[in-house]
Structures are given as C-alpha cells and as structure tokens.
Enzyme design. Sequence first.
Site, short mmCIF file in Angstrom:
data_model
loop_
_atom_site.label_atom_id
_atom_site.label_comp_id
_atom_site.label_asym_id
_atom_site.label_seq_id
_atom_site.Cartn_x
_atom_site.Cartn_y
_atom_site.Cartn_z
N GLU A 1 -38.70 64.05 14.72
CA GLU A 1 -37.43 63.96 13.97
C GLU A 1 -36.29 63.44 14.84
O GLU A 1 -35.27 62.98 14.33
CB GLU A 1 -37.09 65.33 13.35
CG GLU A 1 -36.45 66.34 14.29
CD GLU A 1 -37.44 67.03 15.23
OE1 GLU A 1 -38.59 66.56 15.33
OE2 GLU A 1 -37.06 68.03 15.89
N HIS B 1 -40.80 65.72 19.58
CA HIS B 1 -39.97 65.83 18.38
C HIS B 1 -39.89 64.52 17.60
O HIS B 1 -38.98 63.72 17.86
CB HIS B 1 -38.54 66.23 18.79
CG HIS B 1 -38.41 67.64 19.25
ND1 HIS B 1 -38.00 68.65 18.43
CD2 HIS B 1 -38.62 68.20 20.46
CE1 HIS B 1 -37.97 69.79 19.10
NE2 HIS B 1 -38.34 69.55 20.34
N CYS C 1 -42.78 71.51 18.21
CA CYS C 1 -42.32 72.19 19.43
C CYS C 1 -42.46 73.71 19.28
O CYS C 1 -43.55 74.23 19.25
CB CYS C 1 -40.89 71.74 19.75
SG CYS C 1 -40.38 72.16 21.43
#
Lengths: 230, 83
Positions: free
Chosen positions: A202, A200, A85
């Site tokens: 994660e 994202h 990002c």
Amino acid sequence: MTIAVVVFPGTNCEHDIVHALDLAGADSELVWHTETDLAWALGVVLPGGFAHGDYVRTGAIARFSPVMAEVERLAASGIPILGICNGFQILCEAGILPGALVANRDLKFICKPVYLRVESTDSILTSAATIGQVLKIPLNSYEGQFVADDIDAIEDADEVILRYCDPDGEIREHSNPNGSTNAIAGITNAARNVAGLMPHPERASETILGSNDGMVMIESFVESVRRVRV
Amino acid sequence: MTTHAFEITITRKEGLSDPEGTTAKKALHDLGYGGVGDVSFGRIIAIEVEAKNLATARSQVEEMCMRLLANPVIEAFAIEAVT
C-alpha cells in the site's frame, strides 16, 4: 463489495491501505478489534503497525482480540484475508498462516524499498502478477525474519509467493534484508485464500510515492474479493 | 486457594538463528574469552498464580506458555516453582 480493515490499538497503516483499496475501486471500512461480527465482509485486511504495543511478541496479544475469532471463521470459509507486516505477524501467531517472524538477522530496524520476486501467482495477492515479476516495495520492520519449523512443507506446497531479490530478479545473499529463511517475503495458506507479507504494497500504490508496483498486489486482492460468492 | 510463584524461562528453539547470541559470542571472543562456545539469549517471566495446589497452578502456567507467553513455533520454555 466491502472489505473490513481491522484496527487494533497500535495499528497505524489502516488509512494507507484504505486509500490503496480505493485506488483499486474497492470499498472498505475500518473495524475496531473488539468487533465480533464481520459477516458482511467479503474480504479482510490486517494492516501494519504495532498491535497492542507488540507486547509479549509481535501479534501475540492481537491474536486474542475479539475480532480474531471472526477472522479465523472467515478464513476457514474461504474469504480472502490479507496480512501486511504486523498483520502478517498476527496471522502467523494465530496459526492461520504457518511460521513466525523474528528479529531481523542484523538486529536493525529496516526501513527501505526492497525488491520482491513473484514466486507463485496462485494466491489472492499475486494472481494479477506474473511469475518472476520483480516489484519494488517498501519494507518497514524489526521482526521481519521469516522462520518456520517445517520450511520444506511450505516450499513443497508452493506456498511461498514472494522472495526478496536483487533488482534483476536474482536471489543473492545480500538481497535478503532480514535473513528470512529461503529469502521468503510472503506466503499463502494451503487453501490459498489467506496471504501475508512483510513489505508494504500500500506504500507503493502511486508513482508519487516512488513506486506503484504494489498496485498489482492490491488489485489481485480486490479481484479475489470480487470473485467471492456468498 | 494458595498463591504459587513460578519463574518461566523462554529460550529460542534449537536450530533457529540467534543473532543476539552470535553477536555476544563474537564480542566475548574479542574481549579475550576464547573459551566461549554458543551463547543464546532468552527471557524470564516471573508469575504468581492462585490455585488450590501446586500441580494445578503449574498446569495452568504450562497452558499459558503454550497459548500466549511462548510461541511453540520458535520458542522452548521451562517452568520452575519458586519457594
């Protein structure tokens, strides 16, 4: 094996990526953006957030943070570097990755899970995935529309690693959430040791979060760090 | 050393989509301004630079645009001295 997770003023996803790296069995350490020596790091992550308040342009000031000279040096020496990002935006501003990220097509902040199709497995982010694999990953950005002055060069070099798609893997007009050129969600560099993506992974690292599809990317990155020979 | 003032206009490079401009154009058409063609948005930066002469100051501002104030991948810039 230690991975440096760089924290700029305004970064806010650093603990999420540290947790995901931990799930993949990797040690990581938070590093403030004024650090000038990362010789110990076998991998680097630039996490999401709003580095330096996104002033001037996203990533424009962060690319001149002291740590970035060291990140550029490590990138040139083949160390795996991942930008997520805002981290992706910083890598583009620094010229470590080609292209730029501009405001979303519909001028709206987008915060929702999107589907990504793996386009190439020759990258530090997708080596453990399969071509055509569809991953459900959260997107959380306003400046997420990928553009480049020479998109053909990026396509011809097979540097596109992820595209926005429908759940069935088909790329349709409406499956491109932000108007990115050729529905590009993630790219790698020519040497294939640097990768950046807007969504994202994660945040999709455990089923309790709604999806653990991001782990194949986190594990690919950790594996690439394990392969580093110093 | 003299202080030189400049106005930098930053615009999106031709060929790149400008959603803000496209939306404004549509709204202007809706308001009855049918003659409106392309609309594009940009930014203006006012900056003062201390340098020995105007040429030196201008070349510094050019460098600032290339390095930080504009992104040459997506933006074009024009520099005007303000007197």
